[in-house]
Design a protein around this motif. Sequence first.
Motif, PDB file in Angstrom:
ATOM      1  N   MET A   1     -61.550  43.932 -33.074  1.00 40.40           N
ATOM      2  CA  MET A   1     -60.832  45.044 -32.438  1.00 40.40           C
ATOM      3  C   MET A   1     -59.750  45.557 -33.377  1.00 40.40           C
ATOM      4  O   MET A   1     -59.059  44.769 -34.033  1.00 40.40           O
ATOM      5  CB  MET A   1     -60.208  44.592 -31.111  1.00 40.40           C
ATOM      6  N   THR A   2     -59.598  46.856 -33.460  1.00 38.91           N
ATOM      7  CA  THR A   2     -58.588  47.452 -34.318  1.00 38.91           C
ATOM      8  C   THR A   2     -57.202  47.344 -33.680  1.00 38.91           C
ATOM      9  O   THR A   2     -57.018  47.645 -32.497  1.00 38.91           O
ATOM     10  CB  THR A   2     -58.908  48.940 -34.569  1.00 38.91           C
ATOM     11  N   ILE A   3     -56.226  46.911 -34.459  1.00 37.89           N
ATOM     12  CA  ILE A   3     -54.845  46.818 -33.984  1.00 37.89           C
ATOM     13  C   ILE A   3     -54.179  48.177 -34.173  1.00 37.89           C
ATOM     14  O   ILE A   3     -54.110  48.704 -35.282  1.00 37.89           O
ATOM     15  CB  ILE A   3     -54.070  45.733 -34.748  1.00 37.89           C
ATOM     16  N   ARG A   4     -53.667  48.736 -33.101  1.00 34.28           N
ATOM     17  CA  ARG A   4     -53.023  50.047 -33.141  1.00 34.28           C
ATOM     18  C   ARG A   4     -51.534  49.870 -33.390  1.00 34.28           C
ATOM     19  O   ARG A   4     -50.832  49.270 -32.575  1.00 34.28           O
ATOM     20  CB  ARG A   4     -53.279  50.796 -31.841  1.00 34.28           C
ATOM     21  N   VAL A   5     -51.071  50.390 -34.497  1.00 37.68           N
ATOM     22  CA  VAL A   5     -49.677  50.230 -34.919  1.00 37.68           C
ATOM     23  C   VAL A   5     -48.981  51.589 -34.913  1.00 37.68           C
ATOM     24  O   VAL A   5     -49.553  52.583 -35.383  1.00 37.68           O
ATOM     25  CB  VAL A   5     -49.590  49.619 -36.321  1.00 37.68           C
ATOM     26  N   THR A   6     -47.780  51.623 -34.395  1.00 34.52           N
ATOM     27  CA  THR A   6     -46.936  52.809 -34.499  1.00 34.52           C
ATOM     28  C   THR A   6     -45.735  52.452 -35.371  1.00 34.52           C
ATOM     29  O   THR A   6     -45.009  51.494 -35.074  1.00 34.52           O
ATOM     30  CB  THR A   6     -46.445  53.284 -33.121  1.00 34.52           C
ATOM     31  N   VAL A   7     -45.551  53.200 -36.455  1.00 34.21           N
ATOM     32  CA  VAL A   7     -44.408  52.986 -37.351  1.00 34.21           C
ATOM     33  C   VAL A   7     -43.356  54.035 -37.021  1.00 34.21           C
ATOM     34  O   VAL A   7     -43.599  55.238 -37.174  1.00 34.21           O
ATOM     35  CB  VAL A   7     -44.826  53.091 -38.834  1.00 34.21           C
ATOM     36  N   TRP A   8     -42.206  53.569 -36.545  1.00 36.02           N
ATOM     37  CA  TRP A   8     -41.109  54.461 -36.169  1.00 36.02           C
ATOM     38  C   TRP A   8     -40.129  54.585 -37.330  1.00 36.02           C
ATOM     39  O   TRP A   8     -39.633  53.586 -37.850  1.00 36.02           O
ATOM     40  CB  TRP A   8     -40.376  53.916 -34.945  1.00 36.02           C
ATOM     41  N   GLY A   9     -39.858  55.825 -37.721  1.00 33.36           N
ATOM     42  CA  GLY A   9     -38.908  56.065 -38.800  1.00 33.36           C
ATOM     43  C   GLY A   9     -37.733  56.892 -38.325  1.00 33.36           C
ATOM     44  O   GLY A   9     -37.900  57.903 -37.632  1.00 33.36           O
ATOM     45  N   GLU A  10     -36.545  56.484 -38.718  1.00 33.93           N
ATOM     46  CA  GLU A  10     -35.353  57.275 -38.400  1.00 33.93           C
ATOM     47  C   GLU A  10     -35.406  58.633 -39.099  1.00 33.93           C
ATOM     48  O   GLU A  10     -34.958  59.646 -38.562  1.00 33.93           O
ATOM     49  CB  GLU A  10     -34.112  56.494 -38.827  1.00 33.93           C
ATOM     50  N   ASN A  11     -35.925  58.648 -40.332  1.00 34.69           N
ATOM     51  CA  ASN A  11     -36.205  59.888 -41.052  1.00 34.69           C
ATOM     52  C   ASN A  11     -34.958  60.746 -41.277  1.00 34.69           C
ATOM     53  O   ASN A  11     -35.008  61.974 -41.201  1.00 34.69           O
ATOM     54  CB  ASN A  11     -37.276  60.698 -40.309  1.00 34.69           C
ATOM     55  N   VAL A  12     -33.853  60.093 -41.568  1.00 31.18           N
ATOM     56  CA  VAL A  12     -32.611  60.817 -41.871  1.00 31.18           C
ATOM     57  C   VAL A  12     -32.304  60.747 -43.354  1.00 31.18           C
ATOM     58  O   VAL A  12     -32.075  61.773 -44.000  1.00 31.18           O
ATOM     59  CB  VAL A  12     -31.432  60.258 -41.049  1.00 31.18           C
ATOM     60  N   HIS A  13     -32.329  59.548 -43.927  1.00 31.26           N
ATOM     61  CA  HIS A  13     -32.036  59.401 -45.359  1.00 31.26           C
ATOM     62  C   HIS A  13     -33.003  60.210 -46.216  1.00 31.26           C
ATOM     63  O   HIS A  13     -32.617  60.799 -47.225  1.00 31.26           O
ATOM     64  CB  HIS A  13     -32.089  57.926 -45.766  1.00 31.26           C
ATOM     65  N   GLU A  14     -34.272  60.219 -45.815  1.00 34.92           N
ATOM     66  CA  GLU A  14     -35.279  60.950 -46.592  1.00 34.92           C
ATOM     67  C   GLU A  14     -34.975  62.440 -46.648  1.00 34.92           C
ATOM     68  O   GLU A  14     -35.350  63.132 -47.603  1.00 34.92           O
ATOM     69  CB  GLU A  14     -36.670  60.750 -45.972  1.00 34.92           C
ATOM     70  N   GLN A  15     -34.278  62.949 -45.621  1.00 35.29           N
ATOM     71  CA  GLN A  15     -33.959  64.371 -45.568  1.00 35.29           C
ATOM     72  C   GLN A  15     -32.631  64.693 -46.258  1.00 35.29           C
ATOM     73  O   GLN A  15     -32.414  65.831 -46.688  1.00 35.29           O
ATOM     74  CB  GLN A  15     -33.878  64.834 -44.107  1.00 35.29           C
ATOM     75  N   GLU A  16     -31.751  63.726 -46.376  1.00 34.92           N
ATOM     76  CA  GLU A  16     -30.400  63.984 -46.864  1.00 34.92           C
ATOM     77  C   GLU A  16     -30.112  63.438 -48.261  1.00 34.92           C
ATOM     78  O   GLU A  16     -29.165  63.872 -48.906  1.00 34.92           O
ATOM     79  CB  GLU A  16     -29.376  63.370 -45.887  1.00 34.92           C
ATOM     80  N   ASN A  17     -30.899  62.464 -48.713  1.00 37.25           N
ATOM     81  CA  ASN A  17     -30.610  61.774 -49.965  1.00 37.25           C
ATOM     82  C   ASN A  17     -31.747  62.006 -50.955  1.00 37.25           C
ATOM     83  O   ASN A  17     -32.893  61.622 -50.698  1.00 37.25           O
ATOM     84  CB  ASN A  17     -30.426  60.272 -49.683  1.00 37.25           C
ATOM     85  N   GLU A  18     -31.436  62.623 -52.094  1.00 37.01           N
ATOM     86  CA  GLU A  18     -32.469  62.937 -53.083  1.00 37.01           C
ATOM     87  C   GLU A  18     -33.114  61.680 -53.660  1.00 37.01           C
ATOM     88  O   GLU A  18     -34.294  61.682 -54.004  1.00 37.01           O
ATOM     89  CB  GLU A  18     -31.877  63.787 -54.202  1.00 37.01           C
ATOM     90  N   ILE A  19     -32.341  60.618 -53.809  1.00 38.51           N
ATOM     91  CA  ILE A  19     -32.892  59.374 -54.343  1.00 38.51           C
ATOM     92  C   ILE A  19     -33.958  58.831 -53.394  1.00 38.51           C
ATOM     93  O   ILE A  19     -35.063  58.453 -53.809  1.00 38.51           O
ATOM     94  CB  ILE A  19     -31.780  58.328 -54.561  1.00 38.51           C
ATOM     95  N   VAL A  20     -33.635  58.801 -52.107  1.00 43.09           N
ATOM     96  CA  VAL A  20     -34.583  58.296 -51.114  1.00 43.09           C
ATOM     97  C   VAL A  20     -35.816  59.191 -51.057  1.00 43.09           C
ATOM     98  O   VAL A  20     -36.955  58.705 -51.006  1.00 43.09           O
ATOM     99  CB  VAL A  20     -33.915  58.203 -49.732  1.00 43.09           C
ATOM    100  N   ALA A  21     -35.600  60.496 -51.080  1.00 37.65           N
ATOM    101  CA  ALA A  21     -36.716  61.439 -51.041  1.00 37.65           C
ATOM    102  C   ALA A  21     -37.628  61.269 -52.249  1.00 37.65           C
ATOM    103  O   ALA A  21     -38.853  61.442 -52.154  1.00 37.65           O
ATOM    104  CB  ALA A  21     -36.199  62.864 -50.957  1.00 37.65           C
ATOM    105  N   GLY A  22     -37.040  60.921 -53.403  1.00 40.00           N
ATOM    106  CA  GLY A  22     -37.844  60.705 -54.603  1.00 40.00           C
ATOM    107  C   GLY A  22     -38.700  59.456 -54.520  1.00 40.00           C
ATOM    108  O   GLY A  22     -39.833  59.431 -55.021  1.00 40.00           O
ATOM    109  N   ILE A  23     -38.158  58.419 -53.889  1.00 42.05           N
ATOM    110  CA  ILE A  23     -38.897  57.159 -53.750  1.00 42.05           C
ATOM    111  C   ILE A  23     -39.933  57.259 -52.642  1.00 42.05           C
ATOM    112  O   ILE A  23     -41.055  56.750 -52.771  1.00 42.05           O
ATOM    113  CB  ILE A  23     -37.920  56.000 -53.464  1.00 42.05           C
ATOM    114  N   TYR A  24     -39.571  57.924 -51.561  1.00 44.55           N
ATOM    115  CA  TYR A  24     -40.446  58.043 -50.390  1.00 44.55           C
ATOM    116  C   TYR A  24     -40.592  59.524 -50.022  1.00 44.55           C
ATOM    117  O   TYR A  24     -39.991  59.983 -49.035  1.00 44.55           O
ATOM    118  CB  TYR A  24     -39.863  57.269 -49.211  1.00 44.55           C
TER     119      TYR A  24
END
Length: 261
Positions: A1-24
């Motif tokens: 059976m396939t395990i259904r996973v939901t990955v929850w992201g705050e998704n704030v640093h990726e929008q505000e920090n260029e370093i984070v956006a570059g890595i992810y």
Amino acid sequence: MTIRVTVWGENVHEQENEIVAGIYPKGMHTTIADALNRDSGVSASTVVMQDTDHGITPEKLAETDVLIWWGHKAHGEVSDAVVERVANAVWSGMGAIFLHSAHFSKPFKRLMGTPCNLSWREAGERERLWLTSRNHPIAAGLPDHFELENEEMYGEPFGVPEPLETVFVSWFAGGEVFRSGLTYKRGAGNVFYFRPGHETYPTYHDANVQRVILNAVKWAYNPAARIADPSAAPNVPVEKALEPIVERGPKLHQDGEEGYR
């Protein structure tokens, strides 16, 4: 059976920090989900805090076997109603994995019932993670230790309840140690906390870290049906009394030998 996973992201640093956006560039949540989806037994999707109900709708939780949570900068912005929704899902049997700064997230604190505080230092230090439970399923396929060249330091004391098992401990270049992989049971749900994952370092691209998260998903998965209402008392009247317990005592057999009835 396939395990259904939901990955929850705050998704704030990726929008505000260029370093984070570059890595992810697609967000930490997408990097984690993409790694999980390389396993044929897992189907991972993502939601972010900016979605309606933070992406944690009743319908989404109903189709989630394991929830992965990463949060940091906006813990206080998470709706209390969503927190209760997550807690009830875990008590009902959903697995949950909390990563890095999610130790201070509302859902984790709600499930732990403690402050979940710690000491920290952001200095890009080397972290060495040691296995302390070699035969644990979460440690499968891993070496006795592995290193992350740059990470944020977390130090003891860690204000959480005593775990079922400590799977990893970390040592940092500054000398501190930390319990970095902890398992819990909350109601019918399995919970795992895993320490690494500061946003300005490429931690979630690391093969060993990805292996830990995949192993944790398989460990946290509960195939049993969800409990319909884990917070409700049964409150069922008993209509027929149980038969009284008859005390057994000695008796004499016909031949005079003592026996028991």
